[in-house]
Design a protein around this motif. Structure first.
Motif, short mmCIF file in Angstrom:
data_model
loop_
_atom_site.label_atom_id
_atom_site.label_comp_id
_atom_site.label_asym_id
_atom_site.label_seq_id
_atom_site.Cartn_x
_atom_site.Cartn_y
_atom_site.Cartn_z
N GLU A 53 51.60 45.41 38.79
CA GLU A 53 50.48 44.91 37.99
C GLU A 53 50.83 44.93 36.51
O GLU A 53 50.49 43.99 35.77
N SER A 56 50.85 41.64 34.20
CA SER A 56 49.99 41.57 33.02
C SER A 56 50.81 41.40 31.74
O SER A 56 50.41 40.67 30.83
N TYR A 102 51.18 40.11 40.65
CA TYR A 102 49.83 40.43 41.13
C TYR A 102 49.76 40.45 42.65
O TYR A 102 49.08 41.30 43.24
N TYR A 145 41.76 53.07 42.98
CA TYR A 145 41.49 52.06 41.96
C TYR A 145 41.44 52.67 40.57
O TYR A 145 41.91 52.08 39.60
N TRP A 182 45.06 53.32 39.65
CA TRP A 182 45.73 52.04 39.46
C TRP A 182 45.33 51.39 38.14
O TRP A 182 46.18 50.99 37.35
N SER A 183 44.05 51.31 37.91
CA SER A 183 43.60 50.64 36.68
C SER A 183 43.86 51.49 35.44
O SER A 183 44.23 50.96 34.39
N GLY A 189 47.64 51.60 34.80
CA GLY A 189 47.98 50.23 34.41
C GLY A 189 47.54 49.91 33.00
O GLY A 189 48.31 49.33 32.21
N LEU A 190 46.33 50.29 32.65
CA LEU A 190 45.82 50.05 31.30
C LEU A 190 46.70 50.73 30.25
O LEU A 190 47.07 50.14 29.24
#
Length: 106
Positions: A13, A17, A39, A59, A62-63, A66-67
């Motif tokens: 991801e 991104s 993705y 999640y 992951w988010s 990832g952020l």
């Protein structure tokens, strides 16, 4: 093994991104291919993690990771600024991820 799958999902991801600006609205073929492949890989491996890790935890990790990594990639690759507020937010996300990983029994 599911945490390893989650790491692959996160890195995929982040790669996708990070390639988005270079894809230029999907007008640039190679970065566009990297976005789509990244993705697709991310969601595939995220789905594998859900066999063992609860959706909310997977999640969130992951988010959150990832952020943070996309923010660092934007800073390094695209020379985007990260001020003290952004850095503090990333550190707080990291703290939340540690709590989720080690505080919930997964």
């Amino acid at each position: 093994m599911h945490w390893f799958y989650l790491a692959i999902a996160i890195l995929s991801e982040v790669a996708a991104s990070t390639a988005l600006p270079a894809a230029q609205g999907f007008r640039n073929p190679l970065p566009s291919l990297a976005v789509v492949a990244g993705y697709a890989t991310a969601f595939y491996f995220l789905s594998l993690t859900l066999e063992d890790i609860p959706l909310g935890v997977a999640y969130a990790v992951w988010s959150g990771v990832g952020l943070a990594l996309v923010s660092v990639a934007g800073w390094v690759i695209y020379r985007q600024s990260l001020g003290s507020v952004e850095i503090a937010g990333i550190l707080l996300i990291g703290l939340g991820i540690i709590v989720l990983k080690f505080g919930g029994g997964h």
